[in-house]
Design an enzyme around this catalytic site. Structure first.
Site, short mmCIF file in Angstrom:
data_model
loop_
_atom_site.label_atom_id
_atom_site.label_comp_id
_atom_site.label_asym_id
_atom_site.label_seq_id
_atom_site.Cartn_x
_atom_site.Cartn_y
_atom_site.Cartn_z
N GLU B 29 -1.74 -4.69 7.65
CA GLU B 29 -3.19 -4.72 7.81
C GLU B 29 -3.72 -6.14 7.62
OE1 GLU B 29 -4.12 -2.00 4.67
OE2 GLU B 29 -3.00 -0.40 5.65
N LEU B 58 -5.09 1.09 9.71
CA LEU B 58 -4.98 1.22 8.26
C LEU B 58 -4.26 2.52 7.90
CD1 LEU B 58 -7.96 0.68 5.80
CD2 LEU B 58 -6.12 2.28 5.37
N GLU B 60 -0.67 3.03 5.50
CA GLU B 60 0.57 2.44 4.97
C GLU B 60 1.80 3.26 5.34
OE1 GLU B 60 -2.23 2.77 3.31
OE2 GLU B 60 -2.78 0.68 2.91
N PHE B 83 -1.79 -4.54 -0.91
CA PHE B 83 -1.53 -4.57 -2.35
C PHE B 83 -0.36 -3.61 -2.60
CE2 PHE B 83 -5.70 -6.34 -2.26
CZ PHE B 83 -5.83 -7.12 -3.41
N ALA B 84 0.50 -3.99 -3.52
CA ALA B 84 1.67 -3.16 -3.81
C ALA B 84 1.26 -1.73 -4.17
CB ALA B 84 2.47 -3.76 -4.96
N ASP B 85 0.10 -1.60 -4.78
CA ASP B 85 -0.40 -0.28 -5.20
C ASP B 85 -0.39 0.73 -4.05
OD1 ASP B 85 -2.24 -1.27 -7.89
OD2 ASP B 85 -1.79 -2.73 -6.33
N ILE B 87 1.57 1.17 -1.73
CA ILE B 87 2.88 1.61 -1.29
C ILE B 87 3.09 3.09 -1.63
CG2 ILE B 87 4.29 1.09 -3.34
CD1 ILE B 87 6.36 -0.13 -1.38
N HIS B 127 -5.28 -2.22 -7.98
CA HIS B 127 -4.94 -3.50 -7.36
C HIS B 127 -4.11 -4.34 -8.32
CE1 HIS B 127 -8.26 -2.30 -4.74
NE2 HIS B 127 -7.85 -3.19 -3.87
#
Lengths: 346, 324
Positions: B29, B58, B60, B83-85, B87, B127
């Site tokens: 994104e 958008l 993931e 952001f890894a969040d 995932i 985040h």
């Protein structure tokens, strides 16, 4: 009162224009549809003999859809079949012996006993097997098509879902991705009226799932999923659209799950009348009658084919029965690509 | 002052791999025209074009799903989680799909998922997380977590060249705070090799990502008190270089395990168990963990500070272990 030996009436495949379908293709349709049926029945027998490891999820009466769709792909295209799509695996020339070996958890199955039933791939044949989480393969297919474009090749991808799988988020995600990226992706909905025990009126509210295509700005088509000629013709249209650069297609094939979700499910929740109604639309009987009527087949051919199919299935079952079980320690091997074979699609 | 920041090192590594190998493709994104939320792919679209620096819708799950498909069909995709969040949205694709494809079917899945992770930036619960623990538990996924700019560059290259799915945990707090002089020319850090960042004889501090720097800082404090700490940087979490960890523990006989991911059922617990199984006779003190609290990541600075590990918390734990 009708006797039990009396054949049910069959609703013939209508004499419509299915486009230019060669005799060879019609015979392929017939061969793989009958082969799929023969294998479904044999697998049920093997299951009853306790020779099938784990569950069995029949694709019985889905043969026109699974074979008719898969047969419309070219060798460079990629097929991602679901758990009821035995016919699609066969139409893609997945060897019968591998399928039986896989069901029996034998070492000669392509997964070497690591996965069961129709969770089968074949890198050489451009087949990717599914995971049990419905919907997960949709974006994977989109990615394969997209990769093809970057590598300078048109790669049509086709994957499947039942009516239930259309409620999953990735149904929306992947159709939207495919639409935006304009890739040649075909999502076949095998609308077989029941997701396990859940009927379609508790699954979605639109009249036809194919109508949802409009929401993504893509082509959508609904077809009689038990009419192999119609399925093949519709899939070929979708493949041609993809090759012309006109993007994805949502193809809804109307069929009926004539057995339970799995062999252990008696499916008492399915109204008897519905089953009776769909018996008349049996995809195997319909393609056979159609080809006889069109003189593509003769009654003598049908007899010959029956013998040939039984022989092929017998040989494959024999192979699988003679295949050893895997070595227990194999369980610990093969997670990483470094261990090989590390194959790719082509 | 060293010249290259951690974030620029990732960028350089990625750019060099894309120049070297036309099958390396980025997707995610806002990574193309905008250059990424953190600007890791800034300027990439101009150099490599929109097809190889793909701005996606958008979702993931489908970004990762697409990457799997691309990897199956001959590319080496690098997917960015903004952001890894986020995932967690792609959990199924990674755990059940990417991680099982070789075991079940013999397909290689050479893909990287870049995960800007970690706290200390007041990002709040969604985040700031370090989600590696979820994936550490799952088969078939490699995980790397660089602590230096040199490793950030070397490991992104190593990850891209690897034939397995790799989660690249890049720490946001380190992005512009950590720098190195990075040598010219092509190099890759091989996956699966830990490094002793500071030799010491009294206590081993094992960490990765953000806690490596904290451990080095703690070692400085401890040195003034006469405690000589050895700092082991894991660099790769899967496969883990336990040999280096165990060798260090056998030398110092004391160990503090650190990570910014949560404590319960975390990677530290696994390392502790390995030490118990393989080096219990060498231990002179209990194995101690310093990790984040088992709560969501709190937002307000004093709360977040309390939540996160720090050099001071690591030093406190090391003293306890050293004096046990």
């Amino acid at each position: 009162m009708a006797s039990t030996t009396e054949k049910p009436p069959i609703l013939d495949i209508p004499d419509e224009d299915y486009g230019d379908i060669s005799t060879a293709t019609m015979l392929d349709l017939y061969y793989y549809i009958r082969l799929a049926r023969e294998m479904e029945l044999r697998l049920i027998n093997l299951f009853k003999q306790n020779k099938v490891v784990g569950g069995l999820y029949p694709g019985y009466a889905h043969e026109a859809t699974t074979v008719g769709t898969a047969l419309a792909l070219g060798d460079d295209d990629v097929l991602l079949p679901l758990h009821r799509d035995l016919g699609a695996q066969l139409a893609r020339r997945q060897p019968l012996k591998y399928i039986f070996a896989q069901y029996m958890g034998k070492v000669d199955s392509p997964t070497r006993g690591k996965d069961g039933n129709v969770h089968l791939a074949n890198p050489e044949l451009n087949i990717v097997g599914c995971i049990s989480h419905i919907g997960a393969m949709f974006p994977v297919a989109v990615g394969i098509s997209y990769a093809g474009r970057l590598l300078g090749k048109t790669v049509v991808t086709m994957t499947y879902t039942g009516d239930g799988g259309t409620s999953i988020g990735e149904f929306h995600e992947a159709l939207n991705f495919a639409a935006v990226l304009n890739v040649p992706f075909i999502l076949v909905v095998e609308n077989n009226q029941f997701a396990y025990s859940t009927p379609t009126n508790q699954q979605y509210k639109v009249k036809r799932i194919a109508d949802r295509a409009a929401a993504y700005g893509i082509a959508g088509e609904q077809v009689d999923g038990n009419n192999a000629m119609a399925v093949y013709a519709a899939t070929r249209r979708a493949v041609e659209r993809g090759r012309r650069g006109e993007g994805p297609t949502l193809l809804e094939c109307m069929t009926m799950r004539m057995m339970g979700h799995s062999v252990h499910d008696p499916a008492g929740y399915v109204p008897r009348e519905l089953l009776e109604e769909w018996k008349a639309k049996d995809p195997v009987a319909r393609i056979e009658r159609y080809l006889l009527r069109k003189r593509v087949l003769t009654p003598a051919d049908v007899k010959d084919w029956t013998a040939r199919l039984q022989r092929e299935v017998d040989e494959a079952v024999e192979f699988a029965e003679n295949s050893p079980l895997p070595q227990a320690e194999d369980a610990a091997r093969g997670v990483w690509a470094e261990e090989g074979p590390a194959k790719s699609l082509h | 002052m060293p010249t290259t920041t951690y974030i620029d090192a990732i960028s350089e590594g990625l750019r060099e791999e894309m120049r070297r190998d036309s099958t390396v493709v980025c997707l995610g994104e806002d990574i193309g025209v905008y250059g990424g939320a953190f600007k890791v792919t800034d300027g990439f679209i101009e150099e490599f074009g929109a097809a190889r620096v793909l701005d996606t819708p958008l979702a993931e799950s489908s970004i990762v799903g697409m990457a799997i498909g691309m990897a199956l069909r001959g590319l080496r995709p690098v997917a960015e989680m903004q952001f890894a969040d986020f995932i967690s949205m792609a959990f199924n694709q990674l755990v059940n799909n990417a991680g099982t494809l070789h075991y079940r079917f013999g397909f290689k899945v050479p893909m990287v998922v870049r995960c800007p992770s970690g706290g200390g930036i007041h990002g709040g619960p969604f985040h700031s997380t370090n989600p590696e623990g979820f994936f550490f538990h799952s088969p078939g996924l490699k995980i790397v977590a660089p602590s230096t700019a040199y490793d950030a560059k070397g490991l992104i290259k190593g990850a891209i060249r690897d034939d397995n799915p790799v989660l690249f945990m890049e720490h946001k707090f380190l992005y512009r705070r950590v720098r190195d002089d990075i040598p010219e020319g092509d190099f890759a850090v091989p996956l699966g090799q830990a490094l002793v960042r500071r030799p010491g004889k009294d206590v081993t501090l094992v960490g990765y990502g953000s806690t490596t720097g904290m451990s080095l800082e703690a070692a400085k404090i401890l040195a003034e008190e006469g405690i000589d700490a050895e700092v082991v940087d894991l660099r790769t979490l899967v496969p883990m270089d336990l040999e280096t960890v165990i060798a260090s523990v056998k030398k110092t006989n004391r160990v503090v395990i650190t990570h910014e991911d949560r404590r319960r059922g975390g990677i530290g617990a696994e390392i502790s168990a390995e030490i118990s199984e393989n080096a219990v006779d060498y231990l002179d003190a209990p194995v101690v963990r310093v990790a984040a609290l088992d709560t969501p990541v709190p937002f307000s600075p004093p709360l977040e500070e309390y939540f996160l590990p720090s050099a001071a918390k690591i030093a406190t734990a090391a003293r306890r272990v050293a004096r046990y």
